[in-house]
Design a protein around this motif. Sequence first.
Motif, short mmCIF file in Angstrom:
data_model
loop_
_atom_site.label_atom_id
_atom_site.label_comp_id
_atom_site.label_asym_id
_atom_site.label_seq_id
_atom_site.Cartn_x
_atom_site.Cartn_y
_atom_site.Cartn_z
N HIS A 205 -3.77 3.57 3.22
CA HIS A 205 -3.96 2.14 2.97
C HIS A 205 -5.38 1.68 3.31
N VAL A 206 -5.93 2.20 4.39
CA VAL A 206 -7.30 1.83 4.77
C VAL A 206 -8.28 2.29 3.69
N ALA A 207 -8.10 3.48 3.18
CA ALA A 207 -8.98 4.01 2.14
C ALA A 207 -8.88 3.18 0.86
N ALA A 208 -7.68 2.64 0.60
CA ALA A 208 -7.48 1.85 -0.63
C ALA A 208 -7.70 0.36 -0.39
N GLY A 209 -7.92 -0.03 0.87
CA GLY A 209 -8.10 -1.44 1.18
C GLY A 209 -6.83 -2.26 1.02
N THR A 210 -5.68 -1.63 1.29
CA THR A 210 -4.40 -2.31 1.09
C THR A 210 -3.54 -2.28 2.35
N LEU A 211 -4.18 -2.35 3.51
CA LEU A 211 -3.44 -2.24 4.77
C LEU A 211 -2.36 -3.32 4.90
#
Length: 305
Positions: A205-211
Amino acid sequence: MKSESGLKLAYLCAVLNAVIIGFSFLFTKVALEHANPVDTLTHRFAVSFVVMSIPVAFGWVKFKFRGKLLALLLLATMYPVGFFLFQAFGLQHASSAEGGILYAFTPIVTMVLASVFLKEVTTLFQKVSIFLSVSGVVLIFVMKGTDFDFSNFTGIFLLVMSSLAFAGYSVLVRSLLRVYSPTEISYVMLGIGFVSFSAVSITTHVAAGTLDLLLAPLTSGSFVVSILYLGVLSSLVTALTANYALSKIEASRMSVFANLGTVVSIIAGAIFLGEEITVHHLIGSALIIAGVIGANRLGRKKVTA
């Protein structure tokens, strides 16, 4: 010599384990409508670990870790971490029916591993019974019109690894139960599962910016109910029951109970989803049940290890 009461409780735990897992498919379907597989696993094991940590925090359950810590870590890596991750990513490339067929062969793999590493002895009748149970599951999925695509190497490979991971757990835990109690092993399994799945989920999620999406499903009542079932019953209780049963029952005999989950899922689908029960469901279920009974009651021999 195993006490009769201990064996009865072990068989009760094995059956309860299969029933809980059988119903878990319903709740997993609901949970996956709100979150992806890895996020679902994160929430599931967070619940199970937190719930089991309560009696630990109050001192109601005592732990004393001694020796074989690497083996304990390897066990948790096999199950739940390896089993569920291989399964989750495998099902992204293969159908659930293919997964069901491959998972059905786990008792056979367990029987082979147990004979090699634990020197467990199975009679001809027990071998036939295990194959009978496997054939029941395969019949059910094949008659549903499953098209097994052997060209889908990635999905099949990951699902095979998932079955191997579970078989490896069933065998290794038998050895560790000589050192640790079922409760101690279960707590480590749930804790490592929680940490591992959380790490994968948060990193993704952090890598995709969707935390923010990680906690979003908790606003759904149906998701929360599903996660409570999957976390408390289908993770915590099944870990305790499976580990206790494996402390009393040989791995080769215990593993065949897993196929009972297919029978329970058919019944659950008919009751709660209105799914039709056909002749091949009945025949397949009869084969599974006969196989479980045969593997555990016919021509039993003592374990030599």
